[in-house]
Design an enzyme around this catalytic site. Structure first.
Site, PDB file in Angstrom:
ATOM      1  N   CYS A  85       0.778  -1.008  -0.143  1.00 24.22           N
ATOM      2  CA  CYS A  85       0.144   0.424   0.471  1.00 24.22           C
ATOM      3  C   CYS A  85       0.770   1.311   0.011  1.00 24.22           C
ATOM      4  CB  CYS A  85      -0.996  -0.577   1.240  1.00 24.22           C
ATOM      5  SG  CYS A  85      -2.133   1.082   0.903  1.00 24.22           S
ATOM      6  N   HIS A 194      -3.548  -5.831   1.431  1.00 25.14           N
ATOM      7  CA  HIS A 194      -2.864  -5.984   2.472  1.00 25.14           C
ATOM      8  C   HIS A 194      -2.765  -7.590   2.565  1.00 25.14           C
ATOM      9  CE1 HIS A 194      -2.413  -1.984   3.644  1.00 25.14           C
ATOM     10  NE2 HIS A 194      -3.167  -1.615   3.242  1.00 25.14           N
ATOM     11  N   GLU A 196      -0.636  -8.251   4.972  1.00 25.65           N
ATOM     12  CA  GLU A 196      -0.401  -9.068   5.949  1.00 25.65           C
ATOM     13  C   GLU A 196      -1.609  -8.653   7.056  1.00 25.65           C
ATOM     14  OE1 GLU A 196      -0.015  -5.988   5.424  1.00 25.65           O
ATOM     15  OE2 GLU A 196      -0.042  -4.099   5.605  1.00 25.65           O
TER      16      GLU A 196
END
Lengths: 222, 83
Positions: A85, A194, A196
């Site tokens: 991002c 994302h 994560e």
């Protein structure tokens, strides 16, 4: 293996990236934007957020943070480097990856669970996947439209540098539905969604994102 | 001291959602006859000392390095006459 996660003023997802690194079996090392050393890490993650408030352009000021001198040199030297991002925006502003990220074509911040196809499963960060595998991980951005000129896009497609592509609709107007790309060597990867945030089902939609972090461990082993 | 103005505009080929949003608002407010709006940034740089060609070249370099991302933006540099 030691994975460094850089915290810039305004980073939001640095702790999640550290957790993901630990969940994959690595040691997470917190790096500070003002540092002038990478503390001997084996890989670097530039996390999501709004570095330096995203003033001027997303990632434009972070690109000149002291630690980026080391990150850029290490990335050019082959160190696995992942930008998620805002980190992707920083990699483009650093010219480690081609193109740029611009405001979403629909002018709205988009936050949703995003289906993606892994197009290239041979990068430092995607070797745990199969080429063509479909995954679902969160997406949240206001300036996530990937753009580049036609020549650059053709080269990215031709050289297999498109790493992940949007499925089920393009959320931000990215050219050719590109969600993430890599450099020619495949050690530098940037993507808007994302991974994560999708490493455990308690707080994420899937565990599909963990593969990005386990992939880089394979690089260290091999 | 001299003032140098750097104007940064999105490239013509690049979609400019901010400009489009403003264009839509103008239409809703009844301002007819405006076919397009593009929205950019203006930087005003106060430059110390005499504004030599070298200093101006440094400003152009700064514009290209930091102020504009030339992948998506064009920029112009001009000296503003002393008021």
């Amino acid at each position: 293996m030691r994975i460094g996660v850089v915290t810039f003023p305004g980073s939001l997802d640095d702790r999640d990236a550290q957790r993901a690194a630990r969940a994959a079996g690595a040691e997470a090392v917190a790096l500070w934007h003002g540092d002038t050393s990478l503390s001997g890490v084996d890989a670097v993650v530039l996390p999501g957020g709004f570095s330096y408030g995203d003033y001027l352009r997303c990632g434009a000021i972070a690109r000149f943070a002291p630690i980026m001198t080391e990150v850029i040199a290490a990335a050019k030297g082959g160190m696995p480097t992942l930008g998620i991002c805002n980190g992707f925006q920083i990699l483009c502003e650093s010219h480690l990856l081609p193109g740029a990220l611009v405001r979403n074509d629909r002018r709205k911040f988009v936050c949703r669970d995003q289906r993606l196809r892994v197009e290239n499963a041979s990068t430092a960060w995607t070797s745990a996947y199969d080429a063509g595998q479909e995954i679902v991980i969160p997406l949240k951005n206001g300036e996530g439209g990937f753009i580049a000129d036609d020549e650059t896009l053709d080269r990215l497609e031709g050289e297999g540098q498109v790493v992940v592509r949007y499925l089920d609709g393009n959320p931000n107007g990215s050219y050719r539905d590109i969600a993430g790309i890599c450099n020619e060597a495949g050690n530098v990867v940037g993507l808007m969604p994302h991974p994560e945030h999708a490493i455990e089902t308690l707080v994420g939609p899937t565990t599909d994102g963990l593969g990005f972090f386990t992939s880089v461990l394979r690089v260290a082993v091999s | 001291m001299s003032r140098v103005v750097v104007d940064v505009m999105p490239k013509q080929a690049i979609l400019d959602p901010q400009g489009q949003a403003v264009h839509g608002a103008l239409g809703r407010l009844g301002f007819a006859g405006i076919s397009e709006v593009r929205l950019g940034k203006r930087f005003e740089l106060e430059v110390d000392g005499e504004l030599t060609e070298e200093r101006l070249a440094e400003v152009r370099c700064a514009a290209e390095t930091l102020l504009a991302n030339t992948v998506i933006e064009d920029f112009t540099v001009r000296v503003e006459a002393a008021g």
